[in-house]
Enzyme design. Structure first.
Site, PDB file in Angstrom:
ATOM      1  N   CYS A   1      44.654  38.262  43.938  1.00 61.03           N
ATOM      2  CA  CYS A   1      44.169  39.468  44.615  1.00 61.03           C
ATOM      3  C   CYS A   1      44.102  39.233  46.126  1.00 61.03           C
ATOM      4  O   CYS A   1      45.126  39.099  46.778  1.00 61.03           O
ATOM      5  CB  CYS A   1      42.832  39.891  44.009  1.00 61.03           C
ATOM      6  SG  CYS A   1      42.393  41.593  44.388  1.00 61.03           S
TER       7      CYS A   1
ATOM      8  N   GLU B   1      41.354  35.058  36.117  1.00 61.61           N
ATOM      9  CA  GLU B   1      40.037  34.411  35.950  1.00 61.61           C
ATOM     10  C   GLU B   1      39.015  35.367  35.343  1.00 61.61           C
ATOM     11  O   GLU B   1      37.947  34.958  34.909  1.00 61.61           O
ATOM     12  CB  GLU B   1      39.557  33.851  37.300  1.00 61.61           C
ATOM     13  CG  GLU B   1      38.856  34.819  38.231  1.00 61.61           C
ATOM     14  CD  GLU B   1      39.771  35.824  38.927  1.00 61.61           C
ATOM     15  OE1 GLU B   1      40.953  35.952  38.542  1.00 61.61           O
ATOM     16  OE2 GLU B   1      39.292  36.518  39.854  1.00 61.61           O
TER      17      GLU B   1
ATOM     18  N   HIS C   1      43.734  39.694  37.937  1.00 60.87           N
ATOM     19  CA  HIS C   1      42.740  38.616  37.952  1.00 60.87           C
ATOM     20  C   HIS C   1      42.736  37.826  36.638  1.00 60.87           C
ATOM     21  O   HIS C   1      41.966  38.168  35.735  1.00 60.87           O
ATOM     22  CB  HIS C   1      41.346  39.217  38.139  1.00 60.87           C
ATOM     23  CG  HIS C   1      41.078  39.731  39.512  1.00 60.87           C
ATOM     24  ND1 HIS C   1      40.541  38.951  40.496  1.00 60.87           N
ATOM     25  CD2 HIS C   1      41.279  40.944  40.067  1.00 60.87           C
ATOM     26  CE1 HIS C   1      40.408  39.659  41.614  1.00 60.87           C
ATOM     27  NE2 HIS C   1      40.851  40.879  41.372  1.00 60.87           N
TER      28      HIS C   1
END
Lengths: 82, 233
Positions: free
Chosen positions: B86, B205, B203
Protein backbone atom coordinates in the site's frame (compact mmCIF):
# COMPACT_ATOMS: atom_id res chain seq x y z
CA UNK A 1 15.06 37.30 -3.92
CA UNK A 2 13.33 35.27 -6.57
CA UNK A 3 10.07 33.41 -6.29
CA UNK A 4 9.34 30.40 -8.46
CA UNK A 5 5.68 30.02 -9.38
CA UNK A 6 5.37 26.36 -10.25
CA UNK A 7 2.40 24.75 -11.96
CA UNK A 8 2.05 20.98 -11.93
CA UNK A 9 -0.46 19.09 -14.07
CA UNK A 10 -1.00 15.45 -14.85
CA UNK A 11 0.39 14.58 -18.27
CA UNK A 12 -2.15 14.71 -21.09
CA UNK A 13 -1.81 10.93 -21.49
CA UNK A 14 -2.76 10.33 -17.84
CA UNK A 15 -6.44 10.21 -16.93
CA UNK A 16 -7.38 12.95 -14.45
CA UNK A 17 -10.19 11.66 -12.19
CA UNK A 18 -10.41 14.93 -10.23
CA UNK A 19 -10.63 16.98 -13.41
CA UNK A 20 -13.42 14.73 -14.67
CA UNK A 21 -15.38 15.12 -11.44
CA UNK A 22 -15.04 18.91 -11.53
CA UNK A 23 -16.03 18.91 -15.19
CA UNK A 24 -19.22 17.02 -14.35
CA UNK A 25 -19.95 19.34 -11.41
CA UNK A 26 -19.61 22.42 -13.62
CA UNK A 27 -21.91 20.80 -16.14
CA UNK A 28 -24.50 20.15 -13.45
CA UNK A 29 -24.30 23.83 -12.46
CA UNK A 30 -25.42 24.66 -15.96
CA UNK A 31 -22.09 25.59 -17.53
CA UNK A 32 -22.81 23.68 -20.68
CA UNK A 33 -19.90 25.11 -22.65
CA UNK A 34 -17.24 23.52 -20.42
CA UNK A 35 -15.17 21.34 -22.73
CA UNK A 36 -12.50 20.03 -20.44
CA UNK A 37 -11.14 20.45 -16.91
CA UNK A 38 -7.83 19.35 -15.48
CA UNK A 39 -6.87 19.76 -11.83
CA UNK A 40 -3.27 20.38 -10.84
CA UNK A 41 -1.12 21.94 -8.18
CA UNK A 42 0.42 25.34 -7.74
CA UNK A 43 3.55 25.82 -5.62
CA UNK A 44 5.52 28.91 -4.70
CA UNK A 45 9.16 28.53 -3.73
CA UNK A 46 10.99 31.66 -2.63
CA UNK A 47 14.76 31.54 -2.91
CA UNK A 48 17.45 33.69 -1.33
CA UNK A 49 18.94 34.02 -4.77
CA UNK A 50 19.12 36.87 -7.27
CA UNK A 51 20.81 35.10 -10.15
CA UNK A 52 18.00 34.00 -12.45
CA UNK A 53 20.05 31.38 -14.21
CA UNK A 54 21.13 29.73 -10.96
CA UNK A 55 17.57 29.90 -9.60
CA UNK A 56 16.17 28.39 -12.79
CA UNK A 57 18.59 25.50 -12.62
CA UNK A 58 17.84 24.89 -8.95
CA UNK A 59 14.05 24.97 -9.33
CA UNK A 60 14.27 22.58 -12.24
CA UNK A 61 16.28 20.19 -10.09
CA UNK A 62 13.75 20.52 -7.23
CA UNK A 63 10.92 19.73 -9.61
CA UNK A 64 12.68 16.65 -10.95
CA UNK A 65 13.76 15.33 -7.56
CA UNK A 66 10.82 16.04 -5.29
CA UNK A 67 8.15 18.51 -6.32
CA UNK A 68 6.77 16.50 -9.22
CA UNK A 69 6.61 12.88 -10.27
CA UNK A 70 7.67 13.03 -13.89
CA UNK A 71 6.17 9.60 -14.59
CA UNK A 72 2.70 11.14 -14.43
CA UNK A 73 3.15 14.91 -14.13
CA UNK A 74 4.38 17.84 -16.24
CA UNK A 75 5.50 21.12 -14.75
CA UNK A 76 6.15 24.68 -15.82
CA UNK A 77 7.41 27.59 -13.76
CA UNK A 78 8.19 31.26 -13.94
CA UNK A 79 10.57 33.25 -11.76
CA UNK A 80 9.44 36.61 -10.40
CA UNK A 81 11.31 39.21 -8.32
CA UNK A 82 10.09 39.60 -4.76
CA UNK B 1 14.47 -15.37 9.00
CA UNK B 2 14.62 -11.88 10.40
CA UNK B 3 12.15 -9.24 9.28
CA UNK B 4 12.33 -5.47 9.68
CA UNK B 5 9.17 -3.37 9.54
CA UNK B 6 10.01 0.23 8.65
CA UNK B 7 8.11 2.87 10.59
CA UNK B 8 7.66 6.30 9.03
CA UNK B 9 5.82 9.10 10.78
CA UNK B 10 2.27 8.35 9.65
CA UNK B 11 2.69 4.61 9.04
CA UNK B 12 -0.33 2.78 10.44
CA UNK B 13 -0.09 -0.79 9.18
CA UNK B 14 3.28 -1.30 10.85
CA UNK B 15 1.55 -3.00 13.79
CA UNK B 16 -0.40 -5.35 11.50
CA UNK B 17 2.76 -6.36 9.66
CA UNK B 18 4.69 -6.82 12.92
CA UNK B 19 1.86 -8.91 14.38
CA UNK B 20 1.68 -11.15 11.33
CA UNK B 21 5.41 -11.85 11.34
CA UNK B 22 5.73 -12.30 15.10
CA UNK B 23 2.50 -14.08 16.00
CA UNK B 24 1.32 -15.79 12.83
CA UNK B 25 4.39 -16.87 10.87
CA UNK B 26 6.43 -16.76 14.10
CA UNK B 27 9.66 -15.22 12.89
CA UNK B 28 11.88 -12.65 14.58
CA UNK B 29 10.92 -9.08 13.72
CA UNK B 30 11.90 -5.53 14.69
CA UNK B 31 10.46 -2.14 14.00
CA UNK B 32 12.97 -0.03 12.06
CA UNK B 33 12.57 3.71 12.65
CA UNK B 34 12.80 5.89 9.55
CA UNK B 35 15.87 7.68 10.93
CA UNK B 36 17.89 4.46 10.97
CA UNK B 37 20.76 4.50 8.52
CA UNK B 38 21.25 0.76 8.31
CA UNK B 39 19.15 -2.35 7.77
CA UNK B 40 22.04 -4.76 8.25
CA UNK B 41 21.03 -8.04 9.87
CA UNK B 42 17.60 -8.27 8.26
CA UNK B 43 16.60 -10.82 5.65
CA UNK B 44 13.42 -9.09 4.54
CA UNK B 45 12.30 -5.49 4.85
CA UNK B 46 8.60 -4.62 4.94
CA UNK B 47 7.49 -1.09 4.04
CA UNK B 48 4.03 -0.97 5.60
CA UNK B 49 0.85 0.87 4.71
CA UNK B 50 -0.32 4.17 6.11
CA UNK B 51 0.09 7.82 5.34
CA UNK B 52 3.81 8.50 5.65
CA UNK B 53 4.49 12.20 6.15
CA UNK B 54 0.75 12.81 5.90
CA UNK B 55 0.83 11.91 2.18
CA UNK B 56 1.88 15.55 1.71
CA UNK B 57 2.82 16.56 -1.82
CA UNK B 58 2.27 13.02 -3.15
CA UNK B 59 1.95 9.64 -1.40
CA UNK B 60 5.44 8.39 -0.60
CA UNK B 61 7.18 11.44 -2.09
CA UNK B 62 8.74 12.62 1.15
CA UNK B 63 9.24 9.23 2.81
CA UNK B 64 11.58 8.18 0.01
CA UNK B 65 14.14 10.69 1.30
CA UNK B 66 14.18 9.23 4.82
CA UNK B 67 17.61 8.03 5.95
CA UNK B 68 16.29 4.46 6.15
CA UNK B 69 15.31 4.51 2.47
CA UNK B 70 18.93 4.98 1.43
CA UNK B 71 19.75 1.82 3.39
CA UNK B 72 16.72 -0.02 1.96
CA UNK B 73 17.81 0.95 -1.55
CA UNK B 74 21.30 -0.44 -0.98
CA UNK B 75 19.80 -3.57 0.62
CA UNK B 76 17.56 -4.04 -2.45
CA UNK B 77 20.41 -3.51 -4.89
CA UNK B 78 22.38 -6.22 -3.05
CA UNK B 79 19.44 -8.58 -3.63
CA UNK B 80 17.70 -8.27 -0.25
CA UNK B 81 13.98 -9.04 -0.17
CA UNK B 82 11.77 -5.95 0.11
CA UNK B 83 8.00 -5.90 0.15
CA UNK B 84 6.12 -2.60 0.02
CA UNK B 85 2.44 -2.79 0.89
CA UNK B 86 0.00 0.00 0.00
CA UNK B 87 1.81 3.19 1.13
CA UNK B 88 4.98 1.08 1.09
CA UNK B 89 4.35 0.42 -2.62
CA UNK B 90 3.89 4.16 -3.16
CA UNK B 91 7.22 4.80 -1.42
CA UNK B 92 8.95 2.21 -3.64
CA UNK B 93 7.71 3.78 -6.89
CA UNK B 94 8.61 7.27 -5.70
CA UNK B 95 12.06 5.97 -4.74
CA UNK B 96 12.50 4.56 -8.22
CA UNK B 97 12.92 1.00 -6.90
CA UNK B 98 9.84 0.00 -8.87
CA UNK B 99 8.56 1.37 -12.18
CA UNK B 100 5.39 3.41 -12.64
CA UNK B 101 3.41 5.70 -10.39
CA UNK B 102 0.37 5.48 -8.11
CA UNK B 103 -2.24 8.21 -8.04
CA UNK B 104 -5.89 9.00 -7.33
CA UNK B 105 -8.39 6.17 -7.84
CA UNK B 106 -10.52 6.81 -10.91
CA UNK B 107 -13.62 6.25 -8.76
CA UNK B 108 -12.55 9.11 -6.46
CA UNK B 109 -13.45 6.98 -3.46
CA UNK B 110 -11.31 5.46 -0.78
CA UNK B 111 -11.77 1.77 -1.54
CA UNK B 112 -11.84 -0.59 1.42
CA UNK B 113 -12.87 -4.07 0.30
CA UNK B 114 -11.70 -7.58 -0.47
CA UNK B 115 -10.14 -8.11 -3.88
CA UNK B 116 -9.24 -11.27 -5.74
CA UNK B 117 -5.76 -11.41 -7.16
CA UNK B 118 -4.62 -13.44 -10.10
CA UNK B 119 -0.97 -14.41 -9.84
CA UNK B 120 0.81 -13.58 -13.08
CA UNK B 121 4.30 -14.86 -12.29
CA UNK B 122 5.13 -17.76 -9.99
CA UNK B 123 8.86 -17.49 -10.48
CA UNK B 124 9.50 -14.92 -7.77
CA UNK B 125 10.47 -15.25 -4.10
CA UNK B 126 7.03 -13.89 -3.22
CA UNK B 127 4.93 -16.32 -5.25
CA UNK B 128 6.95 -19.45 -5.98
CA UNK B 129 5.11 -21.75 -3.56
CA UNK B 130 1.61 -20.47 -4.29
CA UNK B 131 -0.66 -23.14 -5.72
CA UNK B 132 -0.93 -22.63 -9.49
CA UNK B 133 -4.16 -21.01 -10.59
CA UNK B 134 -5.19 -20.17 -7.05
CA UNK B 135 -6.77 -16.71 -6.63
CA UNK B 136 -5.71 -14.78 -3.55
CA UNK B 137 -8.45 -13.06 -1.56
CA UNK B 138 -6.74 -10.05 -0.03
CA UNK B 139 -8.20 -6.69 1.05
CA UNK B 140 -7.34 -3.24 -0.24
CA UNK B 141 -7.77 0.06 1.60
CA UNK B 142 -6.61 3.07 -0.38
CA UNK B 143 -7.59 6.26 -2.17
CA UNK B 144 -4.53 6.47 -4.36
CA UNK B 145 -3.83 3.02 -5.70
CA UNK B 146 -4.35 3.72 -9.36
CA UNK B 147 -1.22 2.24 -10.94
CA UNK B 148 0.06 4.00 -14.02
CA UNK B 149 2.77 3.09 -16.51
CA UNK B 150 3.03 4.17 -20.13
CA UNK B 151 2.41 1.59 -22.84
CA UNK B 152 6.05 0.97 -23.58
CA UNK B 153 6.89 0.32 -19.92
CA UNK B 154 3.83 -1.93 -19.63
CA UNK B 155 5.13 -4.06 -22.50
CA UNK B 156 8.53 -4.26 -20.83
CA UNK B 157 6.98 -5.27 -17.51
CA UNK B 158 4.98 -7.94 -19.25
CA UNK B 159 7.89 -9.40 -21.18
CA UNK B 160 10.13 -9.36 -18.06
CA UNK B 161 7.46 -11.05 -15.93
CA UNK B 162 7.38 -8.09 -13.54
CA UNK B 163 3.60 -7.97 -13.28
CA UNK B 164 2.89 -10.13 -10.25
CA UNK B 165 -0.75 -9.58 -9.28
CA UNK B 166 -3.80 -8.41 -11.21
CA UNK B 167 -7.27 -7.64 -9.91
CA UNK B 168 -9.77 -10.29 -10.97
CA UNK B 169 -13.36 -11.21 -10.20
CA UNK B 170 -14.10 -13.95 -7.69
CA UNK B 171 -14.28 -16.29 -10.68
CA UNK B 172 -10.81 -15.28 -11.79
CA UNK B 173 -11.72 -13.06 -14.69
CA UNK B 174 -9.49 -10.01 -15.12
CA UNK B 175 -11.98 -7.33 -16.18
CA UNK B 176 -12.93 -3.69 -15.71
CA UNK B 177 -15.55 -4.65 -13.14
CA UNK B 178 -12.82 -6.29 -11.04
CA UNK B 179 -10.64 -3.18 -11.20
CA UNK B 180 -11.21 -1.21 -7.98
CA UNK B 181 -9.10 1.85 -8.75
CA UNK B 182 -8.52 2.25 -12.48
CA UNK B 183 -5.04 0.69 -12.53
CA UNK B 184 -3.54 0.12 -15.96
CA UNK B 185 -3.97 -3.54 -16.98
CA UNK B 186 -5.66 -4.24 -13.59
CA UNK B 187 -2.22 -4.22 -11.99
CA UNK B 188 -2.27 -4.78 -8.22
CA UNK B 189 1.40 -5.61 -7.71
CA UNK B 190 4.69 -5.42 -9.59
CA UNK B 191 8.28 -6.30 -8.88
CA UNK B 192 11.65 -5.05 -10.08
CA UNK B 193 13.61 -6.71 -12.86
CA UNK B 194 15.60 -8.78 -10.34
CA UNK B 195 12.37 -9.99 -8.65
CA UNK B 196 13.57 -9.20 -5.12
CA UNK B 197 11.47 -6.06 -4.61
CA UNK B 198 7.68 -6.38 -4.62
CA UNK B 199 5.13 -3.60 -4.35
CA UNK B 200 1.43 -4.29 -3.97
CA UNK B 201 -1.61 -2.22 -3.04
CA UNK B 202 -3.56 -5.10 -1.38
CA UNK B 203 -2.69 -5.91 2.24
CA UNK B 204 -1.50 -9.53 2.67
CA UNK B 205 -0.70 -8.78 6.34
CA UNK B 206 -4.42 -8.22 6.89
CA UNK B 207 -5.27 -11.59 5.42
CA UNK B 208 -3.27 -13.93 7.62
CA UNK B 209 -5.87 -15.31 10.00
CA UNK B 210 -9.28 -16.90 9.44
CA UNK B 211 -10.90 -14.43 11.84
CA UNK B 212 -9.99 -11.66 9.39
CA UNK B 213 -11.92 -13.30 6.57
CA UNK B 214 -8.98 -14.71 4.65
CA UNK B 215 -5.66 -16.42 5.19
CA UNK B 216 -4.51 -16.03 1.61
CA UNK B 217 -1.97 -13.35 2.48
CA UNK B 218 0.01 -16.06 4.26
CA UNK B 219 0.80 -17.68 0.93
CA UNK B 220 3.00 -14.73 0.06
CA UNK B 221 4.82 -14.85 3.39
CA UNK B 222 5.18 -18.66 3.21
CA UNK B 223 6.74 -18.24 -0.19
CA UNK B 224 9.18 -15.63 1.15
CA UNK B 225 10.14 -17.97 4.02
CA UNK B 226 10.63 -21.02 1.81
CA UNK B 227 12.60 -18.98 -0.69
CA UNK B 228 14.87 -17.74 2.07
CA UNK B 229 15.30 -21.24 3.53
CA UNK B 230 16.09 -22.55 0.04
CA UNK B 231 18.65 -19.83 -0.55
CA UNK B 232 20.51 -20.91 2.59
CA UNK B 233 20.96 -24.55 1.57
Amino acid sequence: MLKAQIKVLLKQSVLDPQGQAVEKALGSLGYNNVEHVRVGKYLEVTLAENNREAAHKQVEEMCERLLTNTVIEDYTFTLVEV
Amino acid sequence: MKFGVVVFPGSNCDLDAYHLVKDVIKQPVDYVWHQEESVTGYDCIILPGGFSYGDYLRCGAIARFSPVMKAVKEFALRGGLVIGICNGFQVLVEAGLLPGALYRNTVLQFRCQFTHLKVENYETPFTETIERGRLLKIPIAHGEGNYYVDNETLRQLESNGQIIFRYATEQGEVSDTANPNGSVYNIAGVCNANKNVLGMMPHPERAGEAILGSEDGLMIFDSILKHWEGSRL
